[in-house]
Write an enzyme that holds these catalytic residues in place. Sequence first.
Site, PDB file in Angstrom:
ATOM      1  N   GLU A  13       0.814  -1.222   0.000  1.00  0.00           N
ATOM      2  CA  GLU A  13       0.000   0.000   0.000  1.00  0.00           C
ATOM      3  C   GLU A  13       0.847   1.272   0.000  1.00  0.00           C
ATOM      4  OE1 GLU A  13      -3.890  -1.789   2.337  1.00  0.00           O
ATOM      5  OE2 GLU A  13      -2.136  -1.245   3.495  1.00  0.00           O
ATOM      6  N   GLY A  79     -12.627  -4.029   2.472  1.00  0.00           N
ATOM      7  CA  GLY A  79     -13.735  -4.864   2.017  1.00  0.00           C
ATOM      8  C   GLY A  79     -14.973  -3.993   1.874  1.00  0.00           C
ATOM      9  N   MET A 176      -8.902  -2.684   8.892  1.00  0.00           N
ATOM     10  CA  MET A 176      -8.359  -3.044  10.200  1.00  0.00           C
ATOM     11  C   MET A 176      -7.527  -1.938  10.871  1.00  0.00           C
ATOM     12  SD  MET A 176      -7.444  -7.011   9.239  1.00  0.00           S
ATOM     13  CE  MET A 176      -6.981  -7.482  10.886  1.00  0.00           C
ATOM     14  N   GLU A 177      -7.555  -0.723  10.313  1.00  0.00           N
ATOM     15  CA  GLU A 177      -6.737   0.354  10.903  1.00  0.00           C
ATOM     16  C   GLU A 177      -7.446   1.698  11.005  1.00  0.00           C
ATOM     17  OE1 GLU A 177      -5.585  -1.260   8.020  1.00  0.00           O
ATOM     18  OE2 GLU A 177      -4.474  -2.781   9.117  1.00  0.00           O
ATOM     19  N   ASP A 200     -12.243  -6.492  -2.025  1.00  0.00           N
ATOM     20  CA  ASP A 200     -13.113  -7.668  -1.876  1.00  0.00           C
ATOM     21  C   ASP A 200     -14.458  -7.218  -1.310  1.00  0.00           C
ATOM     22  OD1 ASP A 200     -11.048  -7.652   0.652  1.00  0.00           O
ATOM     23  OD2 ASP A 200     -13.087  -8.073   1.280  1.00  0.00           O
TER      24      ASP A 200
HETATM   25  N1  ADE Z   1      -9.034  -5.224   4.145  1.00  0.00           N
HETATM   26  C1  ADE Z   1      -9.371  -5.580   2.892  1.00  0.00           C
HETATM   27  N2  ADE Z   1     -10.439  -6.406   2.889  1.00  0.00           N
HETATM   28  C2  ADE Z   1     -10.785  -6.576   4.194  1.00  0.00           C
HETATM   29  C3  ADE Z   1     -11.781  -7.325   4.838  1.00  0.00           C
HETATM   30  N3  ADE Z   1     -12.633  -8.066   4.149  1.00  0.00           N
HETATM   31  N4  ADE Z   1     -11.835  -7.286   6.195  1.00  0.00           N
HETATM   32  C4  ADE Z   1     -10.951  -6.532   6.894  1.00  0.00           C
HETATM   33  N5  ADE Z   1      -9.981  -5.814   6.330  1.00  0.00           N
HETATM   34  C5  ADE Z   1      -9.897  -5.820   4.987  1.00  0.00           C
END
Ligand code: ADE
Length: 232
Positions: A13, A79, A176-177, A200
């Site tokens: 990234e 996501g 997650m951040e 995703d």
């Molecule tokens: N980063 C990218 N896709 C994610 C997901 N599905 N859950 C958590 N962090 C992500």
Amino acid sequence: MSKIGIIGAMELEVDTLKKQMNVTRVITKANMEFNEGTLDGAEIVVVRSGIGKVNAALCVQILSDIFEVTHIINTGVAGSLNAKLDIGDILISKVAVHHDVDVTNFGYALGEVPQLGIREFPADEKMIELAEKTCKEVLPELHTLVGRVVSGDQFICAKDIKEKLIENFKGDCCEMEGASIAHGAYLNGIPFVILRAISDKADDSAQMDYPTFEKHAAEHCAKLVRALVPQL
Ligand code: ADE
């Protein structure tokens, strides 16, 4: 003069920006390599924080204390929790919320960190506006949404959990951040924005899609960040 801290959780990234910038100083702290320098005339510090909320919070504090950044951009992948956001599309944060904080037993709202007086950390209006405009200019083929980032120390890859995040937090994307960076920026009084490209759909296909699309998605973000920083 602005000095912009740019945080990506993973090397993928930040490596494009690191290659594009002119690095003048490198400092390693808390196992994170802080690359200070310039990009198209803008003063920046680019760093890979590592994955998850603790790494992200530490990273913000170092950017604040040691580098005295005036702005923070969190870039990377996420996501999708919103049907309008397809793989590759861009989410610009309006707010960020912790989805894994639960002190509801003591009367706090789900996601609210006790005794802080705030549940959702608002991104800087000017940074949002500039990011939205820049996105339309440099990535016109993509769909861009200004929306809600929900963060927790969990990779979301199941439909039922995804649905809970939508129901409980009205999230548009999960990662997650972001909320941790927003939380740290809030405590230090630093304007921030989170820019995430969708890798995703955070459902049962996520585990397959993520490795296939993460690089492509991360490149979208790098393009946006490069065009945005000289304007701040
Ligand atoms: N980063 C990218 N896709 C994610 C997901 N599905 N859950 C958590 N962090 C992500």
